[in-house]
Design an enzyme around this catalytic site. Structure first.
Site, short mmCIF file in Angstrom:
data_model
loop_
_atom_site.label_atom_id
_atom_site.label_comp_id
_atom_site.label_asym_id
_atom_site.label_seq_id
_atom_site.Cartn_x
_atom_site.Cartn_y
_atom_site.Cartn_z
N HIS A 247 -13.41 -2.78 -1.24
CA HIS A 247 -12.49 -2.38 -0.17
C HIS A 247 -12.82 -3.16 1.11
O HIS A 247 -12.69 -2.65 2.22
CB HIS A 247 -12.61 -0.88 0.07
CG HIS A 247 -11.31 -0.17 0.34
ND1 HIS A 247 -10.69 0.62 -0.59
CD2 HIS A 247 -10.53 -0.11 1.44
CE1 HIS A 247 -9.58 1.14 -0.06
NE2 HIS A 247 -9.46 0.69 1.18
N THR B 85 -5.96 2.41 -6.88
CA THR B 85 -7.20 2.27 -6.09
C THR B 85 -8.10 3.47 -6.36
O THR B 85 -7.68 4.61 -6.22
CB THR B 85 -6.87 2.16 -4.59
OG1 THR B 85 -6.12 0.97 -4.39
CG2 THR B 85 -8.14 2.09 -3.74
N ARG C 142 -7.97 -8.99 5.30
CA ARG C 142 -7.98 -9.21 6.75
C ARG C 142 -7.36 -10.53 7.18
O ARG C 142 -6.64 -10.57 8.19
CB ARG C 142 -9.41 -9.08 7.29
CG ARG C 142 -9.96 -7.65 7.14
CD ARG C 142 -11.34 -7.54 7.73
NE ARG C 142 -11.95 -6.23 7.52
CZ ARG C 142 -12.65 -5.90 6.44
NH1 ARG C 142 -12.82 -6.78 5.46
NH2 ARG C 142 -13.19 -4.70 6.35
N SER D 110 0.82 -1.21 0.00
CA SER D 110 0.00 0.00 0.00
C SER D 110 0.86 1.26 0.00
O SER D 110 1.94 1.31 0.61
CB SER D 110 -0.88 -0.01 1.25
OG SER D 110 -1.38 1.28 1.52
N LYS E 138 -8.22 -0.93 -9.10
CA LYS E 138 -8.77 -1.61 -7.91
C LYS E 138 -9.96 -0.83 -7.36
O LYS E 138 -9.83 0.36 -7.05
CB LYS E 138 -7.69 -1.74 -6.83
CG LYS E 138 -8.17 -2.38 -5.54
CD LYS E 138 -7.00 -2.64 -4.60
CE LYS E 138 -7.45 -3.34 -3.32
NZ LYS E 138 -8.07 -2.43 -2.36
N ILE F 140 -13.14 -13.05 0.87
CA ILE F 140 -12.56 -14.37 0.56
C ILE F 140 -11.96 -14.93 1.85
O ILE F 140 -11.01 -14.35 2.40
CB ILE F 140 -11.45 -14.25 -0.53
CG1 ILE F 140 -11.99 -13.62 -1.81
CG2 ILE F 140 -10.76 -15.60 -0.75
CD1 ILE F 140 -12.64 -14.55 -2.78
N TYR G 169 -2.35 5.28 -4.26
CA TYR G 169 -3.38 6.29 -4.04
C TYR G 169 -2.83 7.56 -4.67
O TYR G 169 -1.67 7.92 -4.45
CB TYR G 169 -3.60 6.54 -2.54
CG TYR G 169 -4.46 5.53 -1.83
CD1 TYR G 169 -5.73 5.21 -2.29
CD2 TYR G 169 -4.01 4.90 -0.67
CE1 TYR G 169 -6.53 4.28 -1.62
CE2 TYR G 169 -4.81 3.99 0.00
CZ TYR G 169 -6.07 3.69 -0.48
OH TYR G 169 -6.86 2.78 0.19
N ARG H 76 -15.38 -1.51 3.48
CA ARG H 76 -14.92 -0.43 4.36
C ARG H 76 -15.29 0.96 3.85
O ARG H 76 -15.07 1.96 4.52
CB ARG H 76 -13.39 -0.48 4.49
CG ARG H 76 -12.89 -1.74 5.10
CD ARG H 76 -11.40 -1.91 4.91
NE ARG H 76 -10.58 -1.01 5.70
CZ ARG H 76 -10.35 -1.15 6.99
NH1 ARG H 76 -10.89 -2.16 7.64
NH2 ARG H 76 -9.58 -0.31 7.64
N SER I 35 -13.64 -5.05 -6.29
CA SER I 35 -13.41 -4.87 -4.84
C SER I 35 -14.34 -3.80 -4.31
O SER I 35 -14.57 -2.79 -4.98
CB SER I 35 -11.95 -4.42 -4.62
OG SER I 35 -11.73 -4.06 -3.26
N ASP J 199 -11.49 -9.29 -4.67
CA ASP J 199 -11.29 -9.46 -3.24
C ASP J 199 -12.57 -9.08 -2.51
O ASP J 199 -13.59 -8.79 -3.13
CB ASP J 199 -10.07 -8.68 -2.73
CG ASP J 199 -10.26 -7.16 -2.66
OD1 ASP J 199 -11.41 -6.68 -2.69
OD2 ASP J 199 -9.24 -6.46 -2.58
C1 LIG Z 1 -6.89 -2.51 7.69
C2 LIG Z 1 -7.06 -2.39 6.21
C3 LIG Z 1 -6.33 -1.44 5.51
C4 LIG Z 1 -6.49 -1.33 4.12
N1 LIG Z 1 -5.70 -0.44 3.44
C5 LIG Z 1 -5.80 -0.38 2.09
C6 LIG Z 1 -4.92 0.46 1.35
O1 LIG Z 1 -4.05 1.13 1.90
N2 LIG Z 1 -5.08 0.49 -0.01
C7 LIG Z 1 -6.03 -0.26 -0.65
O2 LIG Z 1 -6.14 -0.20 -1.88
N3 LIG Z 1 -6.86 -1.08 0.03
C8 LIG Z 1 -6.75 -1.17 1.37
N4 LIG Z 1 -7.56 -2.03 2.05
C9 LIG Z 1 -8.51 -2.89 1.30
C10 LIG Z 1 -7.83 -4.20 0.89
O3 LIG Z 1 -6.85 -3.98 -0.10
C11 LIG Z 1 -8.83 -5.21 0.33
O4 LIG Z 1 -9.56 -4.61 -0.74
C12 LIG Z 1 -9.82 -5.73 1.37
O5 LIG Z 1 -9.21 -5.88 2.63
C13 LIG Z 1 -10.35 -7.09 0.90
O6 LIG Z 1 -11.33 -7.56 1.75
P1 LIG Z 1 -11.08 -8.63 2.93
O7 LIG Z 1 -10.40 -7.89 4.04
O8 LIG Z 1 -12.48 -9.03 3.27
O9 LIG Z 1 -10.23 -9.74 2.36
C14 LIG Z 1 -7.42 -2.16 3.44
C15 LIG Z 1 -8.14 -3.11 4.15
C16 LIG Z 1 -7.97 -3.24 5.52
C17 LIG Z 1 -8.73 -4.32 6.24
#
Ligand SMILES: Cc1cc2nc3c(=O)[nH]c(=O)nc-3n(C[C@H](O)[C@H](O)[C@H](O)COP(=O)(O)O)c2cc1C
Length: 360
Positions: free
Chosen positions: A256, A164, A311, A115, A232, A290, A138, A259, A254, A287
């Site tokens: 995210h 992203t 996660r 990241s 993404k 999964i 980003y 989130r 995705s 993603d």
């Molecule tokens: C704590 C955390 C931080 C994340 N930080 C980023 C990030 O910096 N850049 C990004 O593109 N996605 C980020 N994500 C999203 C992940 O890349 C990914 O899309 C997501 O975790 C996939 O879902 P899952 O956690 O259910 O496997 C983050 C996710 C989590 C849980």
């Protein structure tokens, strides 16, 4: 560090057990930061439900005594279709941070995504033997900074750029509001610091994020990059087509991990639309939610070339640093191997929609 001596500990037996151990070890704030989702967390839950809702039509007597998990993603051979998703600020989760995550990925033969907000810098990644990685970008208002990040990532060995596009605003995460967890503003953002930004502390860097993303942003990133660019955060077939038409090598379906936008469509459902719209032009990764070998198999069967996990890898990191990460990934890879056997598919390549029934 949560467990100073991991040698003598009994490892959690399942990925769910890793999640439970993570919840015991980590503070409420960090746990909420990792496990939480946007709003009422409906998408967070629906991501899992949507993978479960796809039913399997296993083939009998399919000759699956030996199985080949390998696949090809962006022209490179991968031992299995499981990639570690980019996750920022892992220094909060474990003192090894991204270094542990990257090393655990190497141990499990998994590609790692780094990241923009990783606590480790490009130089740290260069020092990790055997690391195969992509850089997640980003975009910032300063286009020169974006260009420098892409160029430095490539120089340090990144084999693709993940742009992203689902952070046009930060999702409203109720858990963080309740626990009071905030990412501290004084820490420098390692990758940004390395490309020479005058003030690389988190607060000013975060404030200079470009939230006005458009197709021109993608076009500029593709121009900057000499490696493939994946977009993404795509959840619609028409957007996937636009991305590929602009020159992206493919998309990552995705939300995210639930989130960002609550009630956004779960990715298992969006994947069907995206695969259909692209019709084989451009790669599709997916993603969000999964957690099991069958989830990986379903994604591949529907038409993804690989899956990414966020996660689960962080649960491994929190519980046991590098070794915890590789344990979690190995559990998932083993589970995927078992899924192939039970589905009646001798390899990743033979998985097809015919093995699955989508919900109406
Ligand atoms: C704590 C955390 C931080 C994340 N930080 C980023 C990030 O910096 N850049 C990004 O593109 N996605 C980020 N994500 C999203 C992940 O890349 C990914 O899309 C997501 O975790 C996939 O879902 P899952 O956690 O259910 O496997 C983050 C996710 C989590 C849980």
């Amino acid at each position: 560090m949560p467990f100073a001596n991991v040698q003598n500990m009994n490892w959690p037996a399942t990925i769910d057990d890793f999640a439970a151990a993570f919840s015991i070890i980590e503070s409420e704030g960090v746990q909420g930061y990792v496990n939480g989702g946007a709003g009422a967390e409906l998408t967070l839950g629906r991501n899992l439900d949507a993978w479960d809702a796809i039913e399997i039509r296993p083939k009998a007597l399919a000759g699956v005594g030996t199985r080949d998990l390998s696949t090809t993603v962006l022209g490179a051979s991968e031992a299995h279709p499981i990639v570690v998703a980019p996750v920022g600020f892992q220094g909060y989760v474990h003192s090894e941070g991204e270094i542990g995550l990257a090393q655990g990925s190497v141990d499990a033969n998994a590609r790692y995504c780094h990241s923009t907000f990783g606590a480790a810098g490009f130089t740290d990644l260069e020092d990790i033997d055997g690391l195969r990685w992509w850089f997640q970008l980003y975009c910032f208002n300063d286009h020169g900074l974006n260009t420098s990040l892409v160029q430095r990532a490539e120089e340090a060995g990144a084999e693709a750029i993940l742009l992203t596009v689902d952070l046009t605003a930060l999702g409203h995460r109720d858990r963080d509001l309740h626990t009071g967890f905030i990412l501290r503003g004084n820490r420098p953002v390692a990758c940004v610091a390395e490309v020479g930004l005058a003030d690389p502390r988190l607060a000013p860097v975060w404030a200079s994020l470009d939230h006005d993303l458009s197709w021109a942003t993608l076009a500029r990133t593709i121009e900057d990059a000499s490696v493939p660019v994946l977009v993404k955060g795509i959840l619609r077939g028409d957007d996937a087509v636009m991305a590929v038409e602009h020159g992206a090598a493919g998309v990552i379906v995705s939300n995210h991990g639930g989130r960002q936008l609550d009630t956004a469509i779960p990715t298992a459902r969006a994947l069907v639309d995206v695969v259909d719209a692209l019709g084989g032009h451009g790669e599709v990764l997916v993603d969000s939610g999964i957690r099991k070998g069958v989830d990986v198999a379903k994604a591949i069967g529907i038409g993804a070339t690989a899956t990414m996990v966020g996660r689960p890898a962080l649960w491994g990191l929190g519980v046991g640093g590098r070794e915890g990460v590789s344990r979690v990934l190995e559990l998932l890879i083993e589970d995927y191997d078992r899924a192939l056997a039970l589905i009646g598919a001798s390899s990743t390549d033979v998985l097809s929609p015919d093995h699955f029934t989508l919900p109406d």
